[in-house]
Design an enzyme around this catalytic site. Sequence first.
Site, PDB file in Angstrom:
ATOM      1  N   GLY A 162       0.836  -1.202   0.000  1.00 45.03           N
ATOM      2  CA  GLY A 162       0.000   0.000   0.000  1.00 45.03           C
ATOM      3  C   GLY A 162       0.869   1.249   0.000  1.00 45.03           C
TER       4      GLY A 162
ATOM      5  N   ILE B 237       1.849   2.938   7.193  1.00 43.81           N
ATOM      6  CA  ILE B 237       1.157   3.797   8.161  1.00 43.81           C
ATOM      7  C   ILE B 237       0.818   2.998   9.413  1.00 43.81           C
ATOM      8  CG2 ILE B 237       0.205   5.317   6.388  1.00 43.81           C
ATOM      9  CD1 ILE B 237      -2.555   4.018   7.012  1.00 43.81           C
ATOM     10  N   ASP B 238       0.751   1.658   9.281  1.00 43.06           N
ATOM     11  CA  ASP B 238       0.351   0.818  10.423  1.00 43.06           C
ATOM     12  C   ASP B 238       1.435   0.741  11.507  1.00 43.06           C
ATOM     13  OD1 ASP B 238      -1.898   0.367   8.948  1.00 43.06           O
ATOM     14  OD2 ASP B 238      -1.675  -1.798   8.810  1.00 43.06           O
TER      15      ASP B 238
ATOM     16  N   GLY C 144      -5.197  -0.158  10.480  1.00 44.25           N
ATOM     17  CA  GLY C 144      -4.447  -0.968  11.443  1.00 44.25           C
ATOM     18  C   GLY C 144      -4.973  -2.381  11.373  1.00 44.25           C
ATOM     19  N   ARG C 145      -4.376  -3.168  10.451  1.00 48.33           N
ATOM     20  CA  ARG C 145      -4.964  -4.483  10.209  1.00 48.33           C
ATOM     21  C   ARG C 145      -4.582  -5.526  11.263  1.00 48.33           C
ATOM     22  NH1 ARG C 145      -5.046  -7.245   5.553  1.00 48.33           N
ATOM     23  NH2 ARG C 145      -6.042  -5.397   4.733  1.00 48.33           N
TER      24      ARG C 145
ATOM     25  N   GLU D 181      -9.396  -1.032  12.255  1.00 44.01           N
ATOM     26  CA  GLU D 181     -10.112  -1.894  11.294  1.00 44.01           C
ATOM     27  C   GLU D 181      -9.926  -3.380  11.595  1.00 44.01           C
ATOM     28  OE1 GLU D 181      -8.376  -1.354   7.378  1.00 44.01           O
ATOM     29  OE2 GLU D 181      -6.373  -1.694   8.171  1.00 44.01           O
TER      30      GLU D 181
ATOM     31  N   HIS E  24      -8.696   5.355   3.311  1.00 44.92           N
ATOM     32  CA  HIS E  24      -7.460   5.744   2.614  1.00 44.92           C
ATOM     33  C   HIS E  24      -7.106   7.218   2.752  1.00 44.92           C
ATOM     34  CE1 HIS E  24      -8.414   1.803   1.046  1.00 44.92           C
ATOM     35  NE2 HIS E  24      -7.134   1.698   0.731  1.00 44.92           N
ATOM     36  N   VAL E  25      -8.015   8.003   3.325  1.00 46.98           N
ATOM     37  CA  VAL E  25      -7.664   9.406   3.620  1.00 46.98           C
ATOM     38  C   VAL E  25      -6.392   9.436   4.486  1.00 46.98           C
ATOM     39  CG1 VAL E  25      -8.422  11.391   5.012  1.00 46.98           C
ATOM     40  CG2 VAL E  25     -10.001  10.303   3.443  1.00 46.98           C
TER      41      VAL E  25
HETATM   42  O1  F6P Z   1      -0.962  -1.961   5.278  1.00 42.51           O
HETATM   43  C1  F6P Z   1      -1.359  -0.656   5.288  1.00 42.51           C
HETATM   44  C2  F6P Z   1      -2.817  -0.563   5.064  1.00 42.51           C
HETATM   45  O2  F6P Z   1      -3.057   0.811   4.991  1.00 42.51           O
HETATM   46  C3  F6P Z   1      -3.694  -1.255   6.112  1.00 42.51           C
HETATM   47  O3  F6P Z   1      -3.878  -0.553   7.279  1.00 42.51           O
HETATM   48  C4  F6P Z   1      -4.958  -1.466   5.341  1.00 42.51           C
HETATM   49  O4  F6P Z   1      -5.692  -2.550   5.869  1.00 42.51           O
HETATM   50  C5  F6P Z   1      -4.473  -1.760   3.992  1.00 42.51           C
HETATM   51  O5  F6P Z   1      -3.246  -1.115   3.828  1.00 42.51           O
HETATM   52  C6  F6P Z   1      -5.443  -1.352   2.900  1.00 42.51           C
HETATM   53  O6  F6P Z   1      -4.968  -1.814   1.687  1.00 42.51           O
HETATM   54  P1  F6P Z   1      -5.599  -1.502   0.270  1.00 42.51           P
HETATM   55  O7  F6P Z   1      -5.038  -0.204  -0.182  1.00 42.51           O
HETATM   56  O8  F6P Z   1      -5.158  -2.636  -0.571  1.00 42.51           O
HETATM   57  O9  F6P Z   1      -7.081  -1.412   0.438  1.00 42.51           O
END
Ligand code: F6P
Length: 342
Positions: free
Chosen positions: A10, A126-127, A170-171, A222, A272-273
Amino acid sequence: MRVGLLTGGGDCPGLNAVIRGVVRKAEREYGDEVIGFLDGYQGLIEDRWMPLDVEACRGLLPRGGTIVGTTRVQPYMFIDGVDRVKATMDRREIEALIVIGGEGTLSAADRLHADGVPVVGVPKTIDNDIGGTEMTFGFDTAVQIATDAIDRLHTTAESHNRVMVVEVMGRHVGHIATWAGIAGGATVTLVPEEPFDIDAVCRSLTRRHARGRFASIVVVAEGARPAEGTLDIPEPGVDEYGHQRLGGIGNVVAHEIEARTGYETRVTVLGHVQRGGTPTAFDRVLSTWYGVAAMEAAHDRDFGTMVALRSGEVVRVRLAECVVQIKYTHPDLLAAMRTFFS
Ligand code: F6P
């Protein structure tokens, strides 16, 4: 020497600042040449790239995203992936590869290094969940964006006597949720590290409201999940790389709060903001430092390393040590955060 770089996974604020740091150090101090593979490992496999020089990096420092593009493609997804990586490296006479990425991208970089590819890693996400470093770049920006959003939600929550649920990224870990929750004065924050009990969340809100406060902020990462047997939630889907598509737990939590407490509740999913736009000053500095340090490691041919922030300085650590385990939120910080729950 000629150096290749790529950005994988990402995107993240600060990627362009890292690229700028690498290129500046390479060109102006070593007289080295840099090319950027396009769309992560995909460009490396397919031999698609662009030249990178100081001129191409003008204006990059504050710019979000990545000028070389990014995907979640990895060489190990293909039977001949590693051979194709090596073929591109030979064809383009690349003596070092700087890989800027998160958990998945850096794990692949570690495997590539074991397979004989000269790699240096830079921790991005970012996580903030990469092991071996105190901080990944992009995290500070995401926390600032989430905190700004929470600040704004406070005033509208108070005007309407509402509970506001804010879902942040924050997965696997709750770094963003914890930092933004503390900075934004959340009533309750839910993180993946600690499965939550929705009844306990509601009791917290009821206690607070019984004391005469009628507005609350609930921050939910999340990846937060209810304790087993307490609440059914839908299974997340997966993207084309088998990567779970998260997002939606905030809606479940908001629905349950309203149903169980009767408090009017609204939800905001930041999504994504948190990843877009310009990096904070801190992330610009950290990204620049990482970029320069990664180029130093590449020039020294110190391969199989990752640049990392430790005790206030950027050092080199073994990539293999960083990818074995993700970095969870410090339990003391989680405990400090809980001090403010009602
Ligand atoms: O790994 C960073 C992250 O921003 C996670 O927090 C999020 O779950 C994921 O990327 C989202 O990914 P994508 O852009 O594929 O939807």
